[in-house]
Write a protein that holds these residues in place. Structure first.
Motif, PDB file in Angstrom:
ATOM      1  N   HIS A   1       0.867  -1.178   0.000  1.00 28.05           N
ATOM      2  CA  HIS A   1       0.000   0.000   0.000  1.00 28.05           C
ATOM      3  C   HIS A   1       0.900   1.223   0.000  1.00 28.05           C
ATOM      4  O   HIS A   1       1.671   1.438   0.934  1.00 28.05           O
ATOM      5  CB  HIS A   1      -0.907   0.008   1.236  1.00 28.05           C
ATOM      6  CG  HIS A   1      -1.959   1.072   1.198  1.00 28.05           C
ATOM      7  ND1 HIS A   1      -3.199   0.915   1.797  1.00 28.05           N
ATOM      8  CD2 HIS A   1      -1.991   2.316   0.649  1.00 28.05           C
ATOM      9  CE1 HIS A   1      -3.926   2.012   1.610  1.00 28.05           C
ATOM     10  NE2 HIS A   1      -3.197   2.871   0.917  1.00 28.05           N
ATOM     11  N   VAL A   2       0.820   2.025  -1.063  1.00 28.77           N
ATOM     12  CA  VAL A   2       1.604   3.258  -1.182  1.00 28.77           C
ATOM     13  C   VAL A   2       0.751   4.434  -0.757  1.00 28.77           C
ATOM     14  O   VAL A   2      -0.409   4.543  -1.157  1.00 28.77           O
ATOM     15  CB  VAL A   2       2.088   3.482  -2.629  1.00 28.77           C
ATOM     16  CG1 VAL A   2       2.835   4.804  -2.754  1.00 28.77           C
ATOM     17  CG2 VAL A   2       2.972   2.325  -3.083  1.00 28.77           C
ATOM     18  N   MET A   3       1.327   5.314   0.050  1.00 24.95           N
ATOM     19  CA  MET A   3       0.618   6.542   0.406  1.00 24.95           C
ATOM     20  C   MET A   3       1.553   7.730   0.251  1.00 24.95           C
ATOM     21  O   MET A   3       2.758   7.632   0.466  1.00 24.95           O
ATOM     22  CB  MET A   3       0.062   6.466   1.828  1.00 24.95           C
ATOM     23  CG  MET A   3       1.087   6.261   2.916  1.00 24.95           C
ATOM     24  SD  MET A   3       0.297   6.169   4.547  1.00 24.95           S
ATOM     25  CE  MET A   3       1.729   6.102   5.624  1.00 24.95           C
ATOM     26  N   THR A   4       0.964   8.849  -0.165  1.00 24.03           N
ATOM     27  CA  THR A   4       1.742  10.068  -0.364  1.00 24.03           C
ATOM     28  C   THR A   4       0.910  11.278   0.011  1.00 24.03           C
ATOM     29  O   THR A   4      -0.326  11.242  -0.105  1.00 24.03           O
ATOM     30  CB  THR A   4       2.208  10.199  -1.828  1.00 24.03           C
ATOM     31  OG1 THR A   4       2.832  11.471  -2.013  1.00 24.03           O
ATOM     32  CG2 THR A   4       1.037  10.090  -2.799  1.00 24.03           C
ATOM     33  N   ASP A   5       1.578  12.332   0.467  1.00 25.19           N
ATOM     34  CA  ASP A   5       0.849  13.554   0.797  1.00 25.19           C
ATOM     35  C   ASP A   5       0.612  14.411  -0.449  1.00 25.19           C
ATOM     36  O   ASP A   5      -0.064  15.431  -0.384  1.00 25.19           O
ATOM     37  CB  ASP A   5       1.583  14.362   1.862  1.00 25.19           C
ATOM     38  CG  ASP A   5       2.999  14.743   1.445  1.00 25.19           C
ATOM     39  OD1 ASP A   5       3.420  14.370   0.327  1.00 25.19           O
ATOM     40  OD2 ASP A   5       3.692  15.409   2.231  1.00 25.19           O
TER      41      ASP A   5
ATOM     42  N   GLY B   1      -2.192  -5.126  -8.088  1.00 23.31           N
ATOM     43  CA  GLY B   1      -2.695  -5.214  -6.720  1.00 23.31           C
ATOM     44  C   GLY B   1      -2.068  -4.235  -5.758  1.00 23.31           C
ATOM     45  O   GLY B   1      -2.274  -4.327  -4.543  1.00 23.31           O
ATOM     46  N   ILE B   2      -1.284  -3.280  -6.270  1.00 24.80           N
ATOM     47  CA  ILE B   2      -0.674  -2.259  -5.421  1.00 24.80           C
ATOM     48  C   ILE B   2      -1.686  -1.144  -5.199  1.00 24.80           C
ATOM     49  O   ILE B   2      -2.159  -0.526  -6.148  1.00 24.80           O
ATOM     50  CB  ILE B   2       0.596  -1.684  -6.070  1.00 24.80           C
ATOM     51  CG1 ILE B   2       1.627  -2.787  -6.292  1.00 24.80           C
ATOM     52  CG2 ILE B   2       1.180  -0.564  -5.202  1.00 24.80           C
ATOM     53  CD1 ILE B   2       2.830  -2.357  -7.107  1.00 24.80           C
ATOM     54  N   ARG B   3      -2.011  -0.882  -3.950  1.00 22.25           N
ATOM     55  CA  ARG B   3      -2.964   0.167  -3.618  1.00 22.25           C
ATOM     56  C   ARG B   3      -2.233   1.493  -3.429  1.00 22.25           C
ATOM     57  O   ARG B   3      -1.163   1.529  -2.821  1.00 22.25           O
ATOM     58  CB  ARG B   3      -3.711  -0.201  -2.329  1.00 22.25           C
ATOM     59  CG  ARG B   3      -4.830   0.764  -1.954  1.00 22.25           C
ATOM     60  CD  ARG B   3      -5.504   0.311  -0.676  1.00 22.25           C
ATOM     61  NE  ARG B   3      -6.464   1.305  -0.208  1.00 22.25           N
ATOM     62  CZ  ARG B   3      -7.080   1.249   0.970  1.00 22.25           C
ATOM     63  NH1 ARG B   3      -6.841   0.229   1.791  1.00 22.25           N
ATOM     64  NH2 ARG B   3      -7.932   2.189   1.332  1.00 22.25           N
ATOM     65  N   VAL B   4      -2.787   2.573  -3.963  1.00 16.61           N
ATOM     66  CA  VAL B   4      -2.169   3.890  -3.857  1.00 16.61           C
ATOM     67  C   VAL B   4      -3.161   4.883  -3.270  1.00 16.61           C
ATOM     68  O   VAL B   4      -4.286   5.011  -3.767  1.00 16.61           O
ATOM     69  CB  VAL B   4      -1.685   4.408  -5.235  1.00 16.61           C
ATOM     70  CG1 VAL B   4      -1.090   5.812  -5.093  1.00 16.61           C
ATOM     71  CG2 VAL B   4      -0.660   3.455  -5.847  1.00 16.61           C
ATOM     72  N   SER B   5      -2.783   5.572  -2.204  1.00 17.57           N
ATOM     73  CA  SER B   5      -3.603   6.615  -1.586  1.00 17.57           C
ATOM     74  C   SER B   5      -2.856   7.937  -1.674  1.00 17.57           C
ATOM     75  O   SER B   5      -1.677   8.024  -1.304  1.00 17.57           O
ATOM     76  CB  SER B   5      -3.885   6.292  -0.115  1.00 17.57           C
ATOM     77  OG  SER B   5      -4.629   5.094   0.011  1.00 17.57           O
ATOM     78  N   THR B   6      -3.522   8.983  -2.187  1.00 21.10           N
ATOM     79  CA  THR B   6      -2.892  10.294  -2.365  1.00 21.10           C
ATOM     80  C   THR B   6      -3.490  11.320  -1.409  1.00 21.10           C
ATOM     81  O   THR B   6      -4.554  11.099  -0.813  1.00 21.10           O
ATOM     82  CB  THR B   6      -3.068  10.773  -3.814  1.00 21.10           C
ATOM     83  OG1 THR B   6      -4.465  10.818  -4.127  1.00 21.10           O
ATOM     84  CG2 THR B   6      -2.371   9.829  -4.784  1.00 21.10           C
TER      85      THR B   6
ATOM     86  N   ALA C   1      -4.501   7.313   8.887  1.00 16.52           N
ATOM     87  CA  ALA C   1      -4.301   8.591   8.199  1.00 16.52           C
ATOM     88  C   ALA C   1      -5.621   9.025   7.575  1.00 16.52           C
ATOM     89  O   ALA C   1      -6.643   8.336   7.681  1.00 16.52           O
ATOM     90  CB  ALA C   1      -3.227   8.447   7.131  1.00 16.52           C
ATOM     91  N   HIS C   2      -5.599  10.194   6.910  1.00 17.83           N
ATOM     92  CA  HIS C   2      -6.741  10.678   6.126  1.00 17.83           C
ATOM     93  C   HIS C   2      -6.268  10.882   4.694  1.00 17.83           C
ATOM     94  O   HIS C   2      -5.163  11.373   4.460  1.00 17.83           O
ATOM     95  CB  HIS C   2      -7.270  12.007   6.688  1.00 17.83           C
ATOM     96  CG  HIS C   2      -7.741  11.926   8.101  1.00 17.83           C
ATOM     97  ND1 HIS C   2      -8.828  11.183   8.485  1.00 17.83           N
ATOM     98  CD2 HIS C   2      -7.250  12.498   9.240  1.00 17.83           C
ATOM     99  CE1 HIS C   2      -8.998  11.302   9.787  1.00 17.83           C
ATOM    100  NE2 HIS C   2      -8.049  12.093  10.276  1.00 17.83           N
TER     101      HIS C   2
END
Length: 470
Positions: A199-203, A227-232, A250-251
């Protein structure tokens, strides 16, 4: 100076033995200069020991796990522990090769800590021994280190830099990555292919936003397919240990609560320049507000005896940049006029599939005022990609319709990293579309995709012109 102090005379001193430093040393030695190369550890820098080489070595393993060929039935397993053992052998072999090069080139390599005492002197600490050196020229190539993100707290081994992930003894079952750069993308791609749930997350508002929009969209599509999840737009990150794992909350950009459980969190939050304790102020070397050494296009600092290259100068933290600047700095130290221009600096990602880019994106070309025409060629239409069993991806050519100048090359797919060299050379040679379309391309071969994209850019413009006339 203390009375009786012994000062050792050196010719060219290079501080930092990463790619920029050792390439500068070899170049200067070939010119006949007496070169002393100093580093706190073994040569190769972070690139060899924890960055470029380990990450690409894992990418090779990841790609092999996904290979297929007509008539072949393959079954493979992966051991991170064995991979780490193999990695150490590869690193040691390359390290030994550097020492051999130094010996052949008569480069003096010293392990120690160096700092400027004045505009023409360096103090060198080697354990309990301290020496003072004078120098004719010096090149600073001390590189950078991972920045620690603002949310970071000490959590044992649960939270660490992406570079540290390549020292793991096992593939984590679940892995959270914080970042939006090629370092993050490569780690996400490799670990997912080797069995992690990533799971990738970035601001940032978009993942890999620096890429051309078409290529970035395809990268995100491929990640989703894998299948890689990305949250921005992620904010308010908190981390809590829960037994043998961590809970990350996180939000996201939509204000939605995120909750992830992971074995480990890896971060890539930018780079910190390794300038501390160098005594640059003693040497009259200017550092700007962004903590970069200020240099001109010859890589010379505000002190005409001292040059700088790599991550400690303005621009992206890429080994290819450090190598070029190191050679330019060495040239100028040796009286050979040379300049470094980062305009056509290629960026590559060893992901699955590979990504490579050089020149202007479509948005940048339009903003610069060009009459933009683009051409695409999908790798599924490329015979060689089909033969390789790797039809995913596309290439994109950007050109100016008025002057026919080629402005940018962008690719995602098998062979993209080798393909980008042709695009880089074309841009440096100020090529026009006819220069790119006319030459022969081997058939079947990945290179045919560039010609098809360039030809398609001509057809695209003609079609758009007809539609406007109607």
């Amino acid at each position: 100076m203390v009375v009786g102090e012994l000062v050792y005379e050196k010719d060219l001193v290079i501080i930092g033995a990463g790619p920029g430093g050792y390439q500068a040393a070899i170049r200067a030695a070939n010119y006949g200069r007496d070169v002393t190369l100093i580093d706190r550890t073994e040569p190769g820098g972070e690139c060899l020991h924890s960055g470029c080489i380990p990450s690409k070595l894992l990418a090779v393993s990841a790609s092999k796990m996904n290979e297929a060929a007509p008539g072949l039935t393959l079954s493979a397993s992966f051991s991170m522990k064995q991979w780490n053992s193999d990695k150490k052998e590869v690193v040691k072999k390359l390290e030994t090769g550097l020492h051999s090069l130094f010996k052949t080139s008569k480069i003096e390599f010293i392990q120690g800590n160096a700092s400027f005492l004045s505009e023409e002197r360096i103090g060198v600490e080697q354990g309990e021994k301290f020496e003072v050196w004078s120098f004719n020229h010096a090149i600073v190539a001390t590189g950078s280190s991972p920045k620690i993100p603002s949310f970071y707290e000490e959590h044992s081994d649960f939270v660490q830099s992406v570079e540290d992930l390549y020292n793991l003894e096992r593939v984590p079952e679940t892995l959270v990555l914080y970042g939006s750069d090629y370092v993050t993308a490569e780690a996400a791609s490799s670990f997912q292919a080797l069995g992690s749930h990533v799971h990738v997350m970035t601001d940032e508002a978009s993942f890999l936003s620096e890429l051309d929009e078409t290529i970035g969209k395809e990268v995100r599509r491929q990640f989703k397919k894998q299948g890689i999840r990305v949250s921005t737009g992620v904010t308010n990150i908190t981390i809590n240990e829960e037994g043998s794992s961590i809970k990350v909350t996180a939000h996201d950009s939509k204000g939605k609560d995120l909750q992830m459980f992971a074995d480990i969190l890896g971060y890539s939050a930018g780079r910190r320049r390794n300038l501390e304790a160098l005594g640059l102020e003693n040497a009259r070397v200017k550092v700007n507000d962004d903590h970069f050494i200020t240099i001109d296009d010859s890589c010379q600092s505000s002190n005409d005896r001292i040059y700088a290259c790599g991550d400690i100068t303005n621009g992206p933290s890429l080994a290819v940049k450090a190598i070029k600047q190191g050679k330019v700095a060495a040239d100028n130290c040796c009286g050979v006029s040379s300049v470094c221009d980062l305009t056509f600096l290629p960026v590559v990602m060893h992901t699955l599939p590979q990504v490579a880019s050089v020149g202007l994106t479509e948005a940048e070309a339009k903003e610069a005022g060009y009459q933009v025409s683009t051409g695409l060629s999908h790798m599924r239409a490329n015979g060689y990609a089909t033969l390789q069993g790797q039809p995913e991806g596309l290439v994109k050519v950007i050109r100016d319709e008025e002057t026919h100048l080629l402005l940018g090359f962008h690719a995602i797919g098998s062979g993209a990293i080798e393909l980008i060299e042709k695009g880089t050379l074309a841009l440096e040679m100020v090529a026009r579309d006819e220069d790119f379309i006319y030459p022969f391309a081997p058939h079947p071969g990945f290179g045919e995709a560039w010609i098809e994209a360039a030809e398609n850019s001509l057809q695209t413009f003609k079609t758009e012109s007809k539609q406007k006339q109607r």
